[in-house]
Design a protein around this motif. Sequence first.
Motif, PDB file in Angstrom:
ATOM      1  N   LYS A  79    -130.074 -52.851  -7.598  1.00 22.75           N
ATOM      2  CA  LYS A  79    -129.451 -52.087  -6.475  1.00 22.75           C
ATOM      3  C   LYS A  79    -128.507 -50.899  -6.915  1.00 22.75           C
ATOM      4  N   ILE A  80    -128.212 -50.741  -8.083  1.00 21.23           N
ATOM      5  CA  ILE A  80    -127.219 -49.694  -8.582  1.00 21.23           C
ATOM      6  C   ILE A  80    -128.130 -48.252  -8.670  1.00 21.23           C
ATOM      7  N   PRO A  81    -127.764 -47.404  -8.068  1.00 14.81           N
ATOM      8  CA  PRO A  81    -128.646 -46.062  -8.117  1.00 14.81           C
ATOM      9  C   PRO A  81    -128.625 -45.691  -9.655  1.00 14.81           C
ATOM     10  N   GLY A  82    -129.689 -45.347 -10.135  1.00 17.38           N
ATOM     11  CA  GLY A  82    -130.056 -44.779 -11.414  1.00 17.38           C
ATOM     12  C   GLY A  82    -130.260 -45.789 -12.359  1.00 17.38           C
ATOM     13  N   ILE A  83    -130.318 -46.976 -11.941  1.00 19.23           N
ATOM     14  CA  ILE A  83    -130.509 -48.114 -12.996  1.00 19.23           C
ATOM     15  C   ILE A  83    -132.191 -48.693 -13.074  1.00 19.23           C
ATOM     16  N   ARG A  84    -132.719 -49.031 -13.839  1.00 22.54           N
ATOM     17  CA  ARG A  84    -134.023 -49.530 -13.829  1.00 22.54           C
ATOM     18  C   ARG A  84    -133.911 -50.890 -14.887  1.00 22.54           C
ATOM     19  N   ALA A  85    -133.775 -51.911 -13.988  1.00 25.37           N
ATOM     20  CA  ALA A  85    -133.734 -53.298 -14.579  1.00 25.37           C
ATOM     21  C   ALA A  85    -135.176 -54.391 -14.697  1.00 25.37           C
ATOM     22  N   ALA A  86    -135.566 -54.786 -15.602  1.00 29.00           N
ATOM     23  CA  ALA A  86    -136.657 -55.626 -15.554  1.00 29.00           C
ATOM     24  C   ALA A  86    -136.423 -56.909 -16.262  1.00 29.00           C
ATOM     25  N   GLN A  87    -136.939 -58.057 -15.468  1.00 27.46           N
ATOM     26  CA  GLN A  87    -136.872 -59.258 -15.854  1.00 27.46           C
ATOM     27  C   GLN A  87    -137.832 -59.670 -16.820  1.00 27.46           C
ATOM     28  N   ALA A  98    -139.557 -51.315 -21.985  1.00 24.56           N
ATOM     29  CA  ALA A  98    -139.240 -50.164 -22.720  1.00 24.56           C
ATOM     30  C   ALA A  98    -140.174 -48.966 -22.676  1.00 24.56           C
ATOM     31  N   LEU A  99    -141.443 -49.325 -23.061  1.00 29.00           N
ATOM     32  CA  LEU A  99    -142.424 -48.403 -23.162  1.00 29.00           C
ATOM     33  C   LEU A  99    -142.986 -47.679 -21.892  1.00 29.00           C
ATOM     34  N   SER A 100    -143.308 -48.623 -20.875  1.00 30.06           N
ATOM     35  CA  SER A 100    -143.688 -48.333 -19.634  1.00 30.06           C
ATOM     36  C   SER A 100    -142.717 -47.832 -18.481  1.00 30.06           C
ATOM     37  N   ASN A 101    -141.607 -48.454 -18.501  1.00 30.22           N
ATOM     38  CA  ASN A 101    -140.566 -48.479 -17.590  1.00 30.22           C
ATOM     39  C   ASN A 101    -139.293 -47.932 -18.000  1.00 30.22           C
ATOM     40  N   ASP A 102    -139.165 -47.592 -19.029  1.00 31.24           N
ATOM     41  CA  ASP A 102    -137.930 -46.924 -19.372  1.00 31.24           C
ATOM     42  C   ASP A 102    -136.674 -47.937 -18.801  1.00 31.24           C
ATOM     43  N   ALA A 103    -136.725 -49.100 -18.891  1.00 28.80           N
ATOM     44  CA  ALA A 103    -135.543 -50.035 -18.502  1.00 28.80           C
ATOM     45  C   ALA A 103    -134.378 -49.785 -19.374  1.00 28.80           C
TER      46      ALA A 103
END
Length: 162
Positions: A79-87, A98-103
């Motif tokens: 929900k934080i703009p600019g953040i990409r988080a992955a479970q 890391a490789l495909s989603n730049d989390a």
Amino acid sequence: MRIVVGGDSAGEGLAQVLYEHLSQKEGLTVVDMSHPRSGDKELYSELSERVCLSIIDGEFDRGILCCGTGIGVCMSANKIPGIRAAQTHDTYSAERAALSNDAHIITMGARVIGAELAKVIADAWIMKSFDPKSASAKNVAGVDALGRKYGGRTGREDKLAC
């Protein structure tokens, strides 16, 4: 690399295990933000916000969030703009984060995985980095564009408020 970890009341133990594990690695600076400065008990959304803002502000490069399932902190972080988080609950998803989603952040569930698996997942994620020239770059740019387009919206509550 500067890493921040944090866990809510259900994930604090796993966050501590990850803090201790990662602190022993050369080239990493690790800080545990599991507890708010006020010392009050907090929601996982508040923890996620604090960790995410520390990354956005440039204090840290990446973060790991833990709660009971990894779901709540992941949803909150995204929900934080600019953040990409992955479970992540396995090494493959951590590498792909890391490789495909730049989390910026990975999340884990303390009630879902054990400490030893969590360490291996964290290691797998930290060892990989995103290539902005990769085939995934357009997908990551698309995710970021959606964040900009819908950044002010928080979910279904607008539709449910009839």
